[in-house]
Design a protein around this motif. Sequence first.
Motif, PDB file in Angstrom:
ATOM      1  N   UNK A 343       0.826  -1.220   0.000  1.00 40.06           N
ATOM      2  CA  UNK A 343       0.000   0.000   0.000  1.00 40.06           C
ATOM      3  C   UNK A 343       0.848   1.252   0.000  1.00 40.06           C
ATOM      4  N   UNK A 344       1.985   1.243   0.691  1.00 36.43           N
ATOM      5  CA  UNK A 344       2.895   2.393   0.693  1.00 36.43           C
ATOM      6  C   UNK A 344       3.428   2.656  -0.724  1.00 36.43           C
ATOM      7  N   UNK A 345       3.853   1.579  -1.409  1.00 36.47           N
ATOM      8  CA  UNK A 345       4.390   1.749  -2.763  1.00 36.47           C
ATOM      9  C   UNK A 345       3.303   2.156  -3.741  1.00 36.47           C
ATOM     10  N   UNK A 346       2.113   1.567  -3.619  1.00 34.75           N
ATOM     11  CA  UNK A 346       1.019   1.890  -4.540  1.00 34.75           C
ATOM     12  C   UNK A 346       0.667   3.373  -4.483  1.00 34.75           C
ATOM     13  N   UNK A 424     -11.876   4.783  24.644  1.00 31.79           N
ATOM     14  CA  UNK A 424     -12.669   4.254  23.539  1.00 31.79           C
ATOM     15  C   UNK A 424     -11.801   3.921  22.342  1.00 31.79           C
ATOM     16  N   UNK A 425     -12.406   3.221  21.372  1.00 31.41           N
ATOM     17  CA  UNK A 425     -11.694   2.810  20.168  1.00 31.41           C
ATOM     18  C   UNK A 425     -12.493   3.226  18.937  1.00 31.41           C
ATOM     19  N   UNK A 426     -11.777   3.590  17.891  1.00 31.30           N
ATOM     20  CA  UNK A 426     -12.389   3.888  16.599  1.00 31.30           C
ATOM     21  C   UNK A 426     -11.696   3.023  15.558  1.00 31.30           C
ATOM     22  N   UNK A 427     -12.490   2.215  14.826  1.00 32.91           N
ATOM     23  CA  UNK A 427     -11.963   1.395  13.741  1.00 32.91           C
ATOM     24  C   UNK A 427     -12.383   2.034  12.431  1.00 32.91           C
ATOM     25  N   UNK A 428     -11.412   2.408  11.613  1.00 34.35           N
ATOM     26  CA  UNK A 428     -11.704   3.091  10.346  1.00 34.35           C
ATOM     27  C   UNK A 428     -11.121   2.275   9.194  1.00 34.35           C
ATOM     28  N   UNK A 429     -11.954   2.048   8.167  1.00 32.03           N
ATOM     29  CA  UNK A 429     -11.507   1.303   6.995  1.00 32.03           C
ATOM     30  C   UNK A 429     -11.995   2.015   5.743  1.00 32.03           C
ATOM     31  N   UNK A 430     -11.068   2.448   4.909  1.00 30.89           N
ATOM     32  CA  UNK A 430     -11.446   3.010   3.621  1.00 30.89           C
ATOM     33  C   UNK A 430     -11.748   1.864   2.644  1.00 30.89           C
ATOM     34  N   UNK A 431     -12.219   2.228   1.463  1.00 31.30           N
ATOM     35  CA  UNK A 431     -12.531   1.215   0.449  1.00 31.30           C
ATOM     36  C   UNK A 431     -11.302   0.375   0.127  1.00 31.30           C
ATOM     37  N   UNK A 432     -10.163   1.022  -0.052  1.00 32.03           N
ATOM     38  CA  UNK A 432      -8.950   0.294  -0.416  1.00 32.03           C
ATOM     39  C   UNK A 432      -8.399  -0.489   0.774  1.00 32.03           C
ATOM     40  N   UNK A 433      -8.571   0.022   1.986  1.00 34.92           N
ATOM     41  CA  UNK A 433      -8.152  -0.737   3.156  1.00 34.92           C
ATOM     42  C   UNK A 433      -8.974  -2.011   3.308  1.00 34.92           C
ATOM     43  N   UNK A 434     -10.274  -1.938   3.029  1.00 27.86           N
ATOM     44  CA  UNK A 434     -11.113  -3.140   3.121  1.00 27.86           C
ATOM     45  C   UNK A 434     -10.645  -4.207   2.147  1.00 27.86           C
ATOM     46  N   UNK A 452      -4.998   8.862  19.135  1.00 28.23           N
ATOM     47  CA  UNK A 452      -3.720   8.376  18.609  1.00 28.23           C
ATOM     48  C   UNK A 452      -4.004   7.144  17.755  1.00 28.23           C
ATOM     49  N   UNK A 453      -3.466   7.153  16.530  1.00 23.59           N
ATOM     50  CA  UNK A 453      -3.874   6.181  15.517  1.00 23.59           C
ATOM     51  C   UNK A 453      -2.704   5.332  15.045  1.00 23.59           C
ATOM     52  N   UNK A 454      -2.971   4.023  14.947  1.00 20.89           N
ATOM     53  CA  UNK A 454      -2.086   3.099  14.261  1.00 20.89           C
ATOM     54  C   UNK A 454      -2.679   2.810  12.893  1.00 20.89           C
ATOM     55  N   UNK A 455      -1.961   3.129  11.824  1.00 21.31           N
ATOM     56  CA  UNK A 455      -2.523   3.041  10.476  1.00 21.31           C
ATOM     57  C   UNK A 455      -2.165   1.720   9.818  1.00 21.31           C
ATOM     58  N   UNK A 456      -3.090   1.247   8.982  1.00 23.40           N
ATOM     59  CA  UNK A 456      -2.888   0.061   8.139  1.00 23.40           C
ATOM     60  C   UNK A 456      -2.429  -1.158   8.932  1.00 23.40           C
ATOM     61  N   UNK A 457      -3.163  -1.461  10.003  1.00 29.31           N
ATOM     62  CA  UNK A 457      -2.912  -2.671  10.780  1.00 29.31           C
ATOM     63  C   UNK A 457      -3.803  -3.783  10.224  1.00 29.31           C
TER      64      UNK A 457
END
Length: 481
Positions: A343-346, A424-434, A452-457
């Motif tokens: 995903x980083x390279x794309x 609390x927790x927030x789970x976020x998924x974009x179309x490409x992440x899904x 504070x967010x951990x991305x692309x887990x």
Amino acid sequence: MNGEWNRLNARMLAVHPVQEVVRLLPVLIGVLFIGRGGQGQIWSLVGLGLAIAAGLLRWFTTTYQITADHVRVRRGLLSRKELSVPRDRIRTVDLTSRPLQRILGLSRVVIGTGRADRTGSEGVTLDSLATAEASRLREELLHRRTEPTAGLVDVLAELQPSWVRFGPFTLSGIAAIGVVVGSLANLFNEVRLDEDDFGMLQSFLGRVASAPVWVLVIGLVVLTAVLVSVLSVVAYVLAFWNFRLARGEGTLRVTRGLLTTRQTTIELRRLRGAEISEPLLLRAAKGARCSAITTGLRGEHSSSVLLPPAPRPVAHRVVSDVLDDPAASSDELTRHGPRAHLRRYTRAFLFATGVTAALVVLWRLADWPAWPWQVALVLFPAGALLAEDRYRNLGHALTGGKLVFRQGSLVRRRQVLSTDGVIGWVFHRSFFQRRAGLLSLTATTAAGRQHYTGVDIPATEAVALADAAEPGLLEPFLIRR
């Protein structure tokens, strides 16, 4: 405190008029030069008198009261204003002393609350009190003591002169150059200087303009680099000289500043974590800085500084000492896997392709020169390097009750957050992440930047991480297999 209304220290009468005159100095100089037939001098003197009167008026119209439940400040002459802060809402008490205040033994007291810091307000300000009285007031408001504490228990870090070498890598001199250039431009515009009065300068500029372009470019780059480096070092020394981080009885105390000194006290019971940040240039110099994640202070507020730019090992040690957890600042992190890598390279190559394609179209259809799209080809290898660095900096961990996220390339951040502070927790998924089976996990908290967010887990790892960090919090939403 006995609950009586008190005035600020009378020695402030020697400080505030000077501050008002300095603040209005550009305007006074402009009025002095613009005036015709002696009127400029008259109006300048009038403005000077008004500035001094405004400084004196502040002492006569400002009173404050400290009770068992509130801190109140009244100020204003025609429009009276009263600020009131409940003592149980007080989060910080900062002491600041500018050069003239230091000479007179005065300190400016800023009483902050979490709400005031988030809205950009300074909270309740007492400007100025005697330094001893200000220290006693800080102890009473933060710790309910009427006498200052005996002393600090442990010194965690002190500025070393060799740390000044990290100053140029902070690029703080760029802001200083902008301020200086803007001030000079305004001054020249206000006083209406005649260009003919600067014949030598015009001659010099004429010679510079006749030089080859490549010489001008190289000279400008070198001059800018030297100015930014020198001003950055000056800014570093002014802001962080005499820096000292010490731990007392339930508190962390930060003291810093050369001309203007500042003391910030952070209560350990409000501390929820710490952050190590490494901007790209500072990281190249093997340096880092630290800030506290604590309730009542914004994440980027200057009050949250735990360590100025310093050697990276010192930053990791300070975080370990502050949090009493060596593993949280130095343990290896869990990588986010090949899909996050791809995903980083794309994303990097899509950006490079889009820019290059747009410039090619402009070259073919709008008669643009060819060199822009040819130069844009550099974005592909540069994007590959950036993508690899961004992936290598991705990671997460859960160790000793601490949640750790790391991400970023231009500014790499390692955020260590106590799980006790997660609300609390927030789970976020974009179309490409899904499609990639990834998601971004955000831990919400009342401290610091509040999220504070951990991305692309990887999705399964993110859910397991949140469940392990706060057992039971996600139970109503999980399906156990």
